[in-house]
Enzyme design. Structure first.
Site, PDB file in Angstrom:
ATOM      1  N   CYS A  60       9.311 -40.468-102.516  1.00  0.00           N
ATOM      2  CA  CYS A  60       7.967 -40.793-102.974  1.00  0.00           C
ATOM      3  C   CYS A  60       7.393 -41.901-102.086  1.00  0.00           C
ATOM      4  CB  CYS A  60       8.007 -41.300-104.400  1.00  0.00           C
ATOM      5  SG  CYS A  60       8.866 -40.208-105.528  1.00  0.00           S
ATOM      6  N   ARG A 100       7.077 -38.007 -95.817  1.00  0.00           N
ATOM      7  CA  ARG A 100       8.240 -38.292 -96.663  1.00  0.00           C
ATOM      8  C   ARG A 100       8.563 -37.142 -97.612  1.00  0.00           C
ATOM      9  NH1 ARG A 100       9.596 -43.793 -97.240  1.00  0.00           N
ATOM     10  NH2 ARG A 100      10.266 -43.461 -99.369  1.00  0.00           N
ATOM     11  N   TRP A 155       7.607 -37.074-105.476  1.00  0.00           N
ATOM     12  CA  TRP A 155       8.571 -36.002-105.211  1.00  0.00           C
ATOM     13  C   TRP A 155       9.360 -35.868-106.496  1.00  0.00           C
ATOM     14  CZ3 TRP A 155      13.934 -35.078-104.047  1.00  0.00           C
ATOM     15  CH2 TRP A 155      14.171 -33.976-103.215  1.00  0.00           C
ATOM     16  N   ASN A 181       8.924 -45.693-107.468  1.00  0.00           N
ATOM     17  CA  ASN A 181       9.915 -44.909-106.719  1.00  0.00           C
ATOM     18  C   ASN A 181      11.276 -45.194-107.320  1.00  0.00           C
ATOM     19  OD1 ASN A 181       7.993 -44.010-104.992  1.00  0.00           O
ATOM     20  ND2 ASN A 181       8.636 -45.238-103.242  1.00  0.00           N
ATOM     21  N   GLY A 182      12.051 -44.155-107.541  1.00  0.00           N
ATOM     22  CA  GLY A 182      13.391 -44.371-108.091  1.00  0.00           C
ATOM     23  C   GLY A 182      13.587 -43.560-109.358  1.00  0.00           C
ATOM     24  N   GLU A 239      24.051 -29.713 -84.947  1.00  0.00           N
ATOM     25  CA  GLU A 239      22.671 -30.197 -84.974  1.00  0.00           C
ATOM     26  C   GLU A 239      21.684 -29.058 -84.689  1.00  0.00           C
ATOM     27  OE1 GLU A 239      21.123 -32.526 -86.087  1.00  0.00           O
ATOM     28  OE2 GLU A 239      19.231 -32.678 -85.007  1.00  0.00           O
ATOM     29  N   LYS A 298      18.769 -27.892 -87.279  1.00  0.00           N
ATOM     30  CA  LYS A 298      17.345 -27.825 -86.952  1.00  0.00           C
ATOM     31  C   LYS A 298      16.792 -26.455 -87.317  1.00  0.00           C
ATOM     32  CE  LYS A 298      16.463 -31.145 -86.729  1.00  0.00           C
ATOM     33  NZ  LYS A 298      17.393 -32.217 -86.754  1.00  0.00           N
ATOM     34  N   GLU A 316      16.599 -26.016 -91.204  1.00  0.00           N
ATOM     35  CA  GLU A 316      15.619 -26.898 -91.851  1.00  0.00           C
ATOM     36  C   GLU A 316      14.192 -26.395 -91.729  1.00  0.00           C
ATOM     37  OE1 GLU A 316      16.313 -31.558 -91.808  1.00  0.00           O
ATOM     38  OE2 GLU A 316      16.470 -30.732 -89.805  1.00  0.00           O
ATOM     39  N   HIS A 361      39.652 -17.899 -86.058  1.00  0.00           N
ATOM     40  CA  HIS A 361      40.246 -18.156 -87.368  1.00  0.00           C
ATOM     41  C   HIS A 361      39.344 -17.694 -88.509  1.00  0.00           C
ATOM     42  CE1 HIS A 361      43.466 -20.298 -85.424  1.00  0.00           C
ATOM     43  NE2 HIS A 361      42.568 -20.995 -84.737  1.00  0.00           N
ATOM     44  N   LYS A 415      11.720 -36.823 -95.933  1.00  0.00           N
ATOM     45  CA  LYS A 415      12.093 -37.563 -94.734  1.00  0.00           C
ATOM     46  C   LYS A 415      13.105 -38.640 -95.049  1.00  0.00           C
ATOM     47  CE  LYS A 415      11.763 -38.642 -90.392  1.00  0.00           C
ATOM     48  NZ  LYS A 415      12.549 -37.779 -89.489  1.00  0.00           N
TER      49      LYS A 415
HETATM   50  C1  AGP Z   1      17.287 -34.396 -90.109  1.00  0.00           C
HETATM   51  O1  AGP Z   1      16.581 -33.404 -89.474  1.00  0.00           O
HETATM   52  C2  AGP Z   1      17.329 -34.322 -91.563  1.00  0.00           C
HETATM   53  N1  AGP Z   1      16.056 -34.208 -92.142  1.00  0.00           N
HETATM   54  C3  AGP Z   1      18.341 -35.173 -92.312  1.00  0.00           C
HETATM   55  O2  AGP Z   1      19.582 -34.557 -92.083  1.00  0.00           O
HETATM   56  C4  AGP Z   1      18.456 -36.675 -91.964  1.00  0.00           C
HETATM   57  O3  AGP Z   1      18.962 -36.828 -90.682  1.00  0.00           O
HETATM   58  C5  AGP Z   1      19.354 -37.361 -93.011  1.00  0.00           C
HETATM   59  O4  AGP Z   1      18.774 -37.227 -94.271  1.00  0.00           O
HETATM   60  C6  AGP Z   1      19.612 -38.813 -92.695  1.00  0.00           C
HETATM   61  O5  AGP Z   1      18.449 -39.571 -92.735  1.00  0.00           O
HETATM   62  P1  AGP Z   1      18.392 -41.043 -92.155  1.00  0.00           P
HETATM   63  O6  AGP Z   1      18.671 -40.949 -90.690  1.00  0.00           O
HETATM   64  O7  AGP Z   1      17.009 -41.504 -92.444  1.00  0.00           O
HETATM   65  O8  AGP Z   1      19.437 -41.850 -92.847  1.00  0.00           O
END
Ligand code: AGP
Length: 613
Positions: free
Chosen positions: A2, A27, A74, A100-101, A486, A490, A493, A509, A608
């Site tokens: 949020c 975010r 959120w 937030n929280g 990675e 990507k 996501e 395996h 985010k």
């Molecule tokens: C990355 O593309 C992701 N959205 C996610 O894995 C992110 O890297 C992870 O949540 C960690 O976030 P941070 O680096 O802000 O701690």
């Protein structure tokens, strides 16, 4: 997750809050709202969906006032519908809150309040806070005392901002635990509050961050920060150099595309001031490393989440390679609960773009409680992961807005390369000649990344070929094994395509059973020490009819003859090859997503900054 923005001053708060909320869209959120004090009354406008929906509401029925609070929500408790959007008021309508929280004892509090006749208008945990505030105010408390008393009743981690039309000259904001940050921005006759810097940077660069357990009473001409015991706290206001324009999309279609392209600059900035190419020396002053500590250092854990953890897997190899110190990488959500062996000769390195990830912070707290040294590599300046560490490296990437992390993946890889060299130099495990070679290799990096970005069209042509795939398997080995993880992350996501990653040696395996003519295999096979092994994996995939998309070094004819498509990278020293290999994979995911017409910067279900467990 949020986002929060608040304003007090002489201007109309509504557009300031609205623009601030737009800056926080990255975010992730599912509703938005704001409240201002207009003619001594609290006026609220809120709406489910994107901020554009809230703007429509405001166009039809605007509100104006010199003090206001806003929020992007959120959903955690209660569906993402308008009645659950923040801000929330109680029964009197005299006090309003954004939050937030998660109120961990929300059910208990709600039950208790309902028994005493309280009516709830939403399904949120947040509403319980505002009823508690009203209860305190009704007993004759000032707004400040009501906030303090209420904070003592709620459990969990929180960032809150409160205002009341009965005391319309102030905003009160507070931070308890790690539910995201609370930033106070200092203007000239006006003040700002936000959960994140980009929301207020266009108005002020003078900012300070609340610590957990602190609250601030904000008036247009000043503020005071106190702890929950009511004592005034020292509060550092710093000047941030980020240019607000750099938080805009500029010439690019999406923030993600812009951020991929910013990697030349961010890697240049990562090296600037830290690498002395002449003398073959590394400077990481804020790591506060002492020769005594490094001499006795027995073990390093790297802890992080998602993309940051994959960057850590490459860091593990660098530190072990250069400094011969054993390193283990743990995702933070596991580290925090697995009773790790940490003592005063252990360092725990946390990596985080946002600096507010709840699991990473909890992992750090676990390490701290066991007596370990805390290090961090963080992008968002002044955030908790940076503040609680004994030593820190600040990523020089600037704000990252796209939910899919790109430039905040490559920068910490280089940061860890520098850290590995420095540790190796300090503990005597790295010879001067090897250190110097590793340092000189860094000179090549920004140029190679620039040349890779010039090849975007080639990658987008491959993306066109792959636009309709439903699955993908990413394979890598050695230092490029984390790049397989990675690359797959990507792709899933932002395109929602099912993607898996494996160390290529694991193929036989199990995963090899997946290979047939409908399974694209992305094989990361630059000229590194694992090259021959990767060739043999590619041959096995081809023998089973799989489609191979290889990431390979310019001029590699063997790969050219084996693979169906090649994403070419320039020649690069193998230790730095992960940075070159990931860029075409970032671009590949980006272009497949745009071809499919998806929301690249705000993919579904993702936020985010993940400030809840
Ligand atoms: C990355 O593309 C992701 N959205 C996610 O894995 C992110 O890297 C992870 O949540 C960690 O976030 P941070 O680096 O802000 O701690």
């Amino acid at each position: 997750m949020c986002g929060i923005v608040a304003y007090i001053g002489e201007q109309n708060a509504t557009p300031i809050i609205l623009n601030g909320l737009k800056k926080l869209e990255y975010r992730g959120y599912d509703s938005a709202g704001l409240a201002v004090v207009q003619n001594d009354k609290i006026k609220i406008r809120r709406k489910s969906g994107k901020i554009a929906e809230l703007e429509k509401v405001l166009l039809e029925d605007t509100v104006a006032g010199n003090i206001g609070i806003g929020h992007t929500r959120w959903a955690t408790h209660g569906e993402p519908i308008t009645k659950n959007a923040h801000p929330h008021v109680g029964m009197t309508g005299d006090v309003v809150i954004v939050h937030n929280g998660i109120v961990e004892n929300f059910l208990e509090i709600r039950e208790h309040l309902q028994e005493s006749g309280c009516k709830f208008n939403s399904d949120t945990d947040t509403e319980s806070i505002v009823h508690l505030l009203e209860h305190e105010l009704a007993s004759g408390c000032s707004l400040e005392d009501a906030v303090v008393n209420t904070l003592k009743l709620i459990r969990g981690a929180h960032g809150i901002v409160v205002l009341s039309n009965k005391e319309p000259d102030k905003i009160i904001c507070a931070r308890l635990g790690n539910a995201g940050g609370v930033v106070v921005g200092v203007g000239d006759g006006e003040m700002f509050v936000a959960s994140d810097l980009p929301a207020i940077l266009e108005h002020t660069r003078k900012v300070g961050f609340l610590e957990s357990g602190q609250y601030a009473i904000i008036q247009k001409d000043g503020f005071e920060v106190k702890n929950l015991g009511g004592e005034t706290c020292e509060f550092e206001v710093q000047t941030i150099s980020w240019d607000p324009v750099s938080a805009e999309k500029g010439e690019y279609r999406h923030f993600m595309q812009k951020e991929i392209h910013e990697q030349v600059r961010s890697l240049n900035d990562t090296l600037a001031g830290r690498v002395d190419f002449e003398k073959g020396k590394i400077r990481l002053d804020n790591m506060n490393l002492t020769p005594e500590f490094v001499k006795d250092l027995k073990r390093i854990y790297i802890t992080a989440c998602g993309t940051a953890a994959y960057a850590g897997m490459i860091g593990e190899m660098y530190i072990e390679h250069f400094a011969r110190i054993p390193v283990e990488v743990d995702v933070a959500s596991e580290f925090r609960y697995r009773n790790p062996i940490v003592d005063e000769n252990t360092a725990v390195l946390a990596i985080s773009q946002s600096g507010e990830t709840a699991d990473t912070l909890a992992a750090m707290e676990e390490a701290r409680s066991k007596g370990g040294k805390l290090w961090s590599i963080v992008n968002a300046i002044g955030t908790q992961v940076m503040r609680i560490a004994d030593g820190t490296i600040s990523m020089q990437t600037g704000p990252e807005i796209g939910v899919a992390s790109t430039k905040a993946f490559t920068a910490p890889i280089v940061d860890q390369y520098l850290l590995g060299i420095l540790l190796g130099q300090m503990n005597g495990k790295l010879s001067d000649a090897d250190a110097n070679q590793a340092i000189q290799d860094l000179r090549l990096l920004p140029d190679i990344v620039g040349r890779l970005l010039d090849r975007e069209e080639d990658v987008s042509a491959v993306a066109e070929e792959l636009r309709d795939i439903e699955n993908a398997l990413y394979l890598g080995r050695g230092i490029n094994m984390p790049i397989a993880y990675e690359g797959a992350l990507k792709l899933k996501e932002i395109t929602y395509i099912h993607a898996e990653a494996y160390p290529a040696g694991e193929m036989k395996h199990g995963p090899i059973a997946l290979i047939d003519e409908s399974m694209p295999v992305i094989a990361i096979a630059p000229r590194d020490p694992w090259y021959e092994k990767m060739i043999s994996q590619i041959e096995q995939v081809k023998a089973r009819g799989g489609i191979v998309i290889a990431v390979a070094t310019d001029g590699d004819e063997r790969i050219a003859s084996l693979a169906d498509h090649v994403l070419w990278i320039p020649e690069i020293p193998w230790l730095l090859s992960p940075i070159a290999c990931v860029i075409p994979l970032q671009l590949l995911a980006y272009h497949i997503a745009t071809i499919r017409g998806l929301d690249v910067d705000q993919p579904r279900n993702l936020a985010k900054s993940v400030t809840v467990e």
